[in-house]
Structure formats: structure tokens, C-alpha cells
Enzyme design. Structure first.
Site, PDB file in Angstrom:
ATOM      1  N   ASP A 138       1.004  -1.183   0.040  1.00  0.00           N
ATOM      2  CA  ASP A 138       0.044  -0.176   0.098  1.00  0.00           C
ATOM      3  C   ASP A 138       0.821   1.417  -0.027  1.00  0.00           C
ATOM      4  O   ASP A 138       1.098   1.898   1.029  1.00  0.00           O
ATOM      5  CB  ASP A 138      -1.042   0.169   1.063  1.00  0.00           C
ATOM      6  CG  ASP A 138      -2.078   1.110   0.957  1.00  0.00           C
ATOM      7  OD1 ASP A 138      -2.246   1.530  -0.126  1.00  0.00           O
ATOM      8  OD2 ASP A 138      -2.765   1.095   2.059  1.00  0.00           O
ATOM      9  N   HIS A 172       2.722   7.391   5.692  1.00  0.00           N
ATOM     10  CA  HIS A 172       3.276   6.413   6.564  1.00  0.00           C
ATOM     11  C   HIS A 172       3.762   5.151   6.111  1.00  0.00           C
ATOM     12  O   HIS A 172       4.171   3.991   6.932  1.00  0.00           O
ATOM     13  CB  HIS A 172       2.645   6.224   7.983  1.00  0.00           C
ATOM     14  CG  HIS A 172       1.142   5.741   7.903  1.00  0.00           C
ATOM     15  ND1 HIS A 172       0.303   6.121   8.539  1.00  0.00           N
ATOM     16  CD2 HIS A 172       0.785   4.471   7.071  1.00  0.00           C
ATOM     17  CE1 HIS A 172      -0.939   5.585   8.372  1.00  0.00           C
ATOM     18  NE2 HIS A 172      -0.757   4.381   7.537  1.00  0.00           N
ATOM     19  N   GLY A 189      -0.543   0.306  16.492  1.00  0.00           N
ATOM     20  CA  GLY A 189       0.245  -0.979  16.034  1.00  0.00           C
ATOM     21  C   GLY A 189      -0.478  -2.105  16.780  1.00  0.00           C
ATOM     22  O   GLY A 189      -1.224  -2.124  17.732  1.00  0.00           O
ATOM     23  N   HIS A 194       3.301   5.539  13.522  1.00  0.00           N
ATOM     24  CA  HIS A 194       2.095   5.584  12.727  1.00  0.00           C
ATOM     25  C   HIS A 194       0.751   5.507  13.170  1.00  0.00           C
ATOM     26  O   HIS A 194      -0.193   5.690  12.748  1.00  0.00           O
ATOM     27  CB  HIS A 194       2.264   4.927  11.358  1.00  0.00           C
ATOM     28  CG  HIS A 194       1.693   3.478  11.351  1.00  0.00           C
ATOM     29  ND1 HIS A 194       2.328   2.763  12.186  1.00  0.00           N
ATOM     30  CD2 HIS A 194       0.933   2.893  10.194  1.00  0.00           C
ATOM     31  CE1 HIS A 194       1.508   1.569  11.860  1.00  0.00           C
ATOM     32  NE2 HIS A 194       0.830   1.765  10.822  1.00  0.00           N
ATOM     33  N   HIS A 235      -8.290   0.944   7.032  1.00  0.00           N
ATOM     34  CA  HIS A 235      -8.723   2.196   6.616  1.00  0.00           C
ATOM     35  C   HIS A 235      -9.941   2.781   7.289  1.00  0.00           C
ATOM     36  O   HIS A 235     -10.930   1.964   7.422  1.00  0.00           O
ATOM     37  CB  HIS A 235      -8.420   2.256   5.027  1.00  0.00           C
ATOM     38  CG  HIS A 235      -7.378   2.028   4.359  1.00  0.00           C
ATOM     39  ND1 HIS A 235      -7.079   1.502   3.035  1.00  0.00           N
ATOM     40  CD2 HIS A 235      -6.172   1.814   4.831  1.00  0.00           C
ATOM     41  CE1 HIS A 235      -5.858   1.573   2.811  1.00  0.00           C
ATOM     42  NE2 HIS A 235      -5.065   1.668   3.918  1.00  0.00           N
ATOM     43  N   PRO A 240      -2.968   7.622  14.849  1.00  0.00           N
ATOM     44  CA  PRO A 240      -4.117   7.215  15.268  1.00  0.00           C
ATOM     45  C   PRO A 240      -3.985   6.232  16.091  1.00  0.00           C
ATOM     46  O   PRO A 240      -3.093   5.110  16.192  1.00  0.00           O
ATOM     47  CB  PRO A 240      -4.858   6.834  13.836  1.00  0.00           C
ATOM     48  CG  PRO A 240      -3.599   6.417  13.151  1.00  0.00           C
ATOM     49  CD  PRO A 240      -2.612   7.212  13.450  1.00  0.00           C
ATOM     50  N   CYS A 284       0.454   5.022   1.901  1.00  0.00           N
ATOM     51  CA  CYS A 284      -0.746   4.861   2.545  1.00  0.00           C
ATOM     52  C   CYS A 284      -0.538   6.022   3.863  1.00  0.00           C
ATOM     53  O   CYS A 284       0.689   6.319   4.196  1.00  0.00           O
ATOM     54  CB  CYS A 284      -0.832   3.441   3.476  1.00  0.00           C
ATOM     55  SG  CYS A 284      -2.074   3.381   4.457  1.00  0.00           S
TER      56      CYS A 284
END
Length: 397
Positions: A74, A270, A329, A326, A163, A302, A77
Site C-alpha cells: 500500500d 506512513h 500498532g 504511525h 482504513h 491514530p 498509505c
């Protein structure tokens, strides 16, 4: 905390996490990466966990080389967020209508728009360079050029997995909009194409892990990958920009009487590569599950769909290659989460959030993630907190 250096490796592995808390498979991945002859350093973020190709939550600095599997499939992303003029007092008690309106406006999962979205149709959205961006599609790998129709219709769509699109509030009562997405299927296909090319190159045949195959400088394969990589990163950024425009449009219509306005957007990749200079060397820095956190640079970290997120400002820590985590986790795999948790657990852990609470998103349950507060605390020398957000609406892919 400051970092811990892992001994016994060819180059320093600096960890902003307790090595004892990192699963063995992830530690082995980190050690494998450190054996590559092109690597100059490796920084590990507190949200570190095992990933395909390379560890999620790792920052890999190489000289004259890049590993496409370490970037991930990705490409680009990342996150976008914006503070609005709305406050909690403007929000209705029932947010289901707002959630439904967002879901109608922004396709999720494998969905796409019926026709490509015209960026010129949105008030205040800068469109300079969009035409040139699509013109450059003719220069990407021939194997994926037939996907242009799909790529144009997926521009401005969410995707699946972790997402999301969220409406959040901060501790002062302000309402924020936030979203997380990447380069959709076109980025995935470009990544898989180039990973396949790299794995066949002669210089990669003796590697300890075939997923660590690299492209090296001054070769046609490296030039082709960098061209497609940077195009896909740009696609991801445009995708988030267009989704945020769609989201703002929904909010304007939903809160017409309040006439909402929006501050400047914060946006950060990220999963990406950037050319940066450290100790007098030009390096290719791969951040997989990490954001750039240069001095004064804003970023977004986030948590899970039921906890919260942080807006941060970087402190420019060169030991971490100016990086930070990022997100929270994962602390368990998706399959493990599905085995351990039920929809009843999901309902309990997302209480107060207008979101899906069915079996299709149990693998995204907050309990499958590390505590975001702990992750933030472990990187106090990497970022400072600007705002703490709590979601009230969460649209999942």
C-alpha cells in the site's frame, strides 16, 4: 523514553520500544534487515510488529538502494486530518444519518465511483498539477497501464482493512475530520510488479530473506521503481485530498445552519520512501508504519476505532531519522482477533462510537491493538502532543 540499542548487529538498531516486548518473528525481521550491505541505520518505533517483507514500525535508511517489499504494497498509505469550526454542541444525539451520508459519498472496500470525480467541482480545492499527474501514468510499468480506468474511478475511495473515515472531537470540544487510506489497487499492483522484478535480480540471490530484495542505484530497474513509487505516493496523497473534499462537502450539507469552515489540513504518509540527508550522506529512507517527524512538522498518530488519536508535532530526532510511530500498532493478528473476540466484545469496546459493530470488523476491535497512550509515552523524545482526539463516527472499509 529514549531508544535502546540492540547489540550484535552490523548497523545500530535503535528501538523506541522494549525489545523484550517485541515478538520473536519481528525481532528476526529487524536483524535480517540489518544484515543488508546497503543499510546505514534502522530505527524501530513503539508500535512495532511483524509485517510482510519488513517489520511494521520500522525506519530503514539505505545508501544507493531501496527494498520495495519494505515499503509494502500500500504505497503512500497515510493520514489526513482537519479541524473544523464545529463544536460538540453542533452534533446531534443520533449520528447515524451523518455516518450513512459519508458512506454514500465515499466508496469503501473494493468499491469505486461510477465515474471519475472531478476535483474542480469542489470549493477551495487546488487542482494545479492534476492533469500532469495523470499524463505521467503513461510512464509507469507497462504491466499495470491497462488499469487506468479503475485507478481513476478509485481516486477518492477508502479501501478496506484498517482504513477509515472519522469524525472526532478534541479535549476543547472542537470537531475534527480524519481519514486513513493509501494508493488503492493501483499502488498494490505496482508494488507487486516491482517486488517480483527485484527478487529475480542476481545481486539478491544470496539474501537471508527473499523479501529483502533491493534495487540499487544507477540501474534501469531502480529508475523504473523510483518513477512508479513516487507516482503511487502522489496518487495516495491525491486520493486522501479528494476524499477529504468529499467529506467536507458532506459536513457542509449536514450542518448547513452552522456554516462550517475548515482549518489547514494536516497530511502525512506512513508507508513511503524519501531521499534525505544524514551525517553528510544522501540516504533513501523507507518508513513502513512510521511518519516523518522533523522539527515542527505536524503528524497524525491514530489509535484503534474505539480509543482515540493524536495530532503531534515532530521534535526532529536525527537518531530516529526524524520519524515517529504511525499508530497504536497491532498486538495480535487479524485471525487471532477473530478467534478471541466476538461482536458483543466489539459493541462493548466501541460504545459511544457510531460505527459498524458486525463480524466483518471484529478484526479491527480496539483489543487487537496496543494502548495508544503507551505508544505516545514511549516517543516523548520524537514528538510533542498538540491535540488528543476521540472519534464519535467511524466509517470502516
Amino acid at each position: 523514553m529514549s531508544y535502546v540499542e540492540v547489540p550484535g548487529t552490523r548497523v545500530p538498531i535503535r528501538m523506541w520500544a522494549d525489545p523484550a516486548s517485541v515478538e520473536g518473528a519481528a525481532m528476526q525481521q529487524l536483524r535480517n534487515v540489518s544484515t543488508l550491505p546497503w543499510i546505514e541505520g534502522l530505527a524501530v518505533m513503539p508500535d512495532v510488529h511483524y509485517g510482510k517483507g519488513a517489520t511494521v514500525g520500522s525506519v530503514i535508511a539505505m545508501r544507493d538502494a531501496v527494498c520495495p517489499a519494505a515499503v509494502g504494497v500500500d504505497i503512500g498509505c497515510g493520514m489526513s486530518a482537519v479541524r473544523t469550526s464545529l463544536t460538540v454542541n453542533d452534533l446531534p444525539g443520533d449520528l447515524s444519518h451523518l455516518r450513512s451520508r459519508i458512506e454514500r459519498s465515499i466508496p469503501v472496500g473494493r468499491g469505486m465511483h461510477d465515474d471519475p470525480v472531478d476535483p474542480s467541482g469542489f470549493h477551495g480545492l487546488a487542482t494545479a498539477g492534476w492533469g500532469d499527474f495523470w499524463a505521467r501514468f503513461g510512464g509507469v510499468a507497462e504491466a499495470v497501464r491497462f488499469r487506468q480506468d479503475r485507478a481513476t474511478k478509485q481516486m477518492g475511495t477508502l479501501g478496506g482493512g484498517n482504513h477509515f473515515v472519522e469524525v472526532c472531537t478534541d479535549t476543547t470540544g472542537s470537531v475534527w475530520l480524519m481519514l486513513h487510506s493509501g494508493s488503492r489497487n493501483i499502488g498494490k499492483e505496482l508494488a507487486e510488479h516491482h517486488i517480483g522484478v527485484a527478487q529475480k535480480l542476481p545481486h539478491n540471490q544470496g539474501l537471508v530473506d527473499r523479501d529483502l530484495a533491493v534495487f540499487v542505484a544507477d540501474t534501469p530497474q531502480m529508475a523504473a521503481y523510483r518513477n512508479d513509487l513516487f507516482w503511487a505516493q502522489e496518487y495516495a496523497k491525491h486520493n486522501r485530498t479528494l476524499m477529504m473534499a468529499l467529506l467536507k462537502d458532506v459536513v457542509r450539507k449536514e450542518f448547513k445552519k452552522a456554516r462550517p469552515t475548515f482549518e489547514q489540513e494536516i497530511s502525512c504518509h506512513h508507508n513511503y520512501v524519501a531521499q534525505e540527508r544524514y551525517d553528510g550522506m544522501e540516504l533513501l529512507v523507507t518508513r513502513k508504519g512510521a511518519i516523518r517527524a522533523g522539527s515542527g512538522e505536524y503528524g497524525i498518530i491514530p489509535g484503534s476505532m474505539g480509543t482515540g488519536s493524536y495530532i503531534v508535532k515532530g521534535l526532529g530526532n536525527a537518531a530516529a531519522f526524524n520519524s515517529a510511530s504511525h499508530g497504536a500498532g497491532r498486538r495480535m493478528s487479524r485471525n487471532a482477533a477473530k478467534r478471541r473476540f466476538s461482536t458483543k466484545d466489539l459493541e462493548e469496546q466501541t460504545r459511544g462510537v457510531e460505527c459498524r459493530k458486525d463480524s466483518g470488523v471484529v478484526d479491527e476491535i480496539p483489543g487487537a491493538y496496543k494502548p495508544i497512550e503507551q505508544v505516545i509515552d514511549q516517543q516523548r523524545d520524537l514528538v510533542e502532543v498538540v491535540a488528543k482526539l476521540k472519534q464519535v463516527v467511524c466509517v470502516k472499509g
